[in-house]
Design an enzyme around this catalytic site. Structure first.
Site: not given
Length: 497
Positions: A231, A78, A138, A140
């Site tokens: 989540d 995105d 994610d 990281d």
């Protein structure tokens, strides 16, 4: 203090649940898929402006040990900056293959809008995903090669809907702040997830480093973006449908901790606001369900825990006048009122994190004592930003999904590229500094009135507000004096390799 003490006592209860139900800890899966019948797995990588870590993430996922004819990777981008160019070129490189890396089943999907933020990106990816199971990482995170094989066999039990693994920390030793952050997260994963999962009550997917059975997502109503913690929202909806979750404490997935105070505050505020939003949405359904009372009670404590931040503001405001009014009090009053409340609300925090470190690091856990004052102070220092987030959630104020910046740093002295994504928090750090000064005066008053028992408690407030305020104000101010003053590329590597 009484309400805060109730939440403090709940921390003791989580420790008790963790040890009392130790026999229920998830270890090796009881059943395995036959090697020639492994299910198809889709790896989803939702990213937004992650140019400094996307190469590390994609490389790790392309090295996951799983049959390539039952495996695919979706990069769900995105981004609105040059990450789009960086990510697309990396995906093309791995899809084509290169020496030492055969062609990978990896696909790049870019949205021109951020509708639904992360939840919207995941939902969009599911439309073309082939997998019966979906793992999410994610930007990281750096999943180890064996991660998928360690997780997938737990789904051989047909009632299992989601498996969550434990986060570890790539840059734990980067700074004093990251050390404290690591202890905070360890407490969450060991005692909150461990205690709840072992006791058989509801717990949540953490948004990353977990795997879902795809039909569970659809059965629970899909990814929804009316809260900032999509989540947790989906987790509760799925468990209310009767699906079982597993937490694997021994399966690790390393990730990068925020290296700057404002990034850490942004992350914590998003979680605080999202959980209160989820509590407003989900708790009525939980209470109306047929779930056992202990499950409903634990859901209440879990989803409403951040209400403690506004209560801390009230406590902070009242401490000085209460000290003046109660200056006539004696030792008996302190023993009957002050000490029990202090033991329930404050001591529970320190014991909670000490136990988690003892579980993970039985030989070195005693070093945690050095971090305890700063750990509790950091919690105090977060009250301003988290109270604002909680009040916004209670009042129904919507806000954008604020990402946590990542910079691909691990070691002390490593120069970050933080200035690209750095945001400051306006007047908030100055308010924190002012409140720190107020508590300095309160400490002086406590000493002059010989109210010595309260001084250590008050010093936590001084340290907390000044620590978070100063780090927020000074972040990046001295970068020109940092190690070697190295020149950094705009991108993490020369584009086109």
């Amino acid at each position: 203090m009484v309400i805060l003490a109730c939440y403090g006592i709940h921390r003791y209860q989580l420790v008790w649940l963790y040890y009392h139900n130790k026999k229920n800890a998830s270890k090796d899966p009881p059943h395995h898929f036959p090697e020639d019948q492994l299910p198809f797995v889709t790896i989803q990588l939702p990213i937004f402006n992650e140019q400094f870590v996307i190469d590390r993430l994609i490389e790790a996922c392309c090295r996951l040990d799983y049959p390539r004819d039952h495996f695919e990777i979706q990069v769900l981008d995105d981004s609105t900056d040059e990450t789009t160019t960086v990510a697309r070129q990396i995906v093309e490189r791995y899809a084509a293959g290169f020496p030492g890396m055969p062609p990978q089943p990896i696909h790049y999907l870019h949205r021109s809008n951020r509708r639904g933020y992360k939840a919207g990106a995941l939902e969009e990816g599911l439309r073309t995903a082939k997998g019966e199971f979906v793992a999410i990482f994610d930007a990281d995170f750096v999943p180890p090669p064996q991660w998928v094989m360690q997780v997938i066999h737990h789904f051989a039990e047909p009632e299992i809907g989601m498996v969550q693994t434990r986060w570890t920390h790539l840059n734990r030793n980067y700074s004093f702040l990251t050390q404290v952050e690591a202890i905070l997260l360890d407490g969450h994963f060991v005692l909150e997830h461990g205690g709840r999962s072992r006791a058989g009550v509801f717990f949540n997917f953490n948004g990353t480093a977990g795997m879902w059975r795809r039909k569970v997502i659809a059965d629970a109503g899909g990814w929804q973006h009316d809260t900032l913690t999509e989540d947790t929202d989906l987790s509760y909806r799925a468990q209310l449908k009767g699906w079982k979750f597993k937490y694997l404490q021994d399966v690790e997935c390393p990730a990068e901790l925020p290296i700057e105070m404002t990034a850490f505050k942004t992350q914590q505020a998003r979680w605080a606001k999202g959980l209160i939003q989820t509590s407003k949405k989900i708790l009525p359904r939980v209470f109306a369900s047929n779930a056992p009372f202990r499950t409903k009670l634990e859901a209440w404590y879990h989803l409403t825990a951040n209400i403690s931040y506004p209560l801390m503001i009230v406590l902070s405001t009242l401490l000085m006048p209460v000290m003046i009014i109660r200056s006539w009090g004696g030792w008996l009053q302190m023993l009957l009122i002050d000490f029990p409340l202090f033991f329930a609300s404050t001591m529970s925090i320190s014991s909670f994190y000490l136990v988690s470190q003892k579980e993970l690091y039985p030989k070195t856990w005693h070093k945690t004592f050095l971090y305890l004052p700063f750990l509790m102070s950091l919690g105090v220092g977060l009250t301003i930003t988290n109270t604002k987030a909680v009040l916004e959630a209670l009042l129904g104020h919507q806000s954008a999904f604020a990402r946590t910046p990542k910079y691909s740093v691990r070691k002390k002295g490593e120069k970050s590229q933080a200035k690209v994504y750095r945001k400051r928090l306006g007047i908030v750090p100055w308010i924190e500094m002012a409140i720190g000064c107020y508590f300095t005066f309160t400490v002086w008053y406590a000493v002059t009135t010989e109210n010595f028992f309260t001084v250590p408690f008050l010093l936590l407030f001084v340290l907390g507000y000044w620590y978070t305020g100063l780090l927020s104000l000074l972040q990046g101010r001295f970068e020109r004096f940092s190690v070697g003053n190295q020149e950094m590329h705009e991108k993490p590597y020369p584009v086109g390799i």
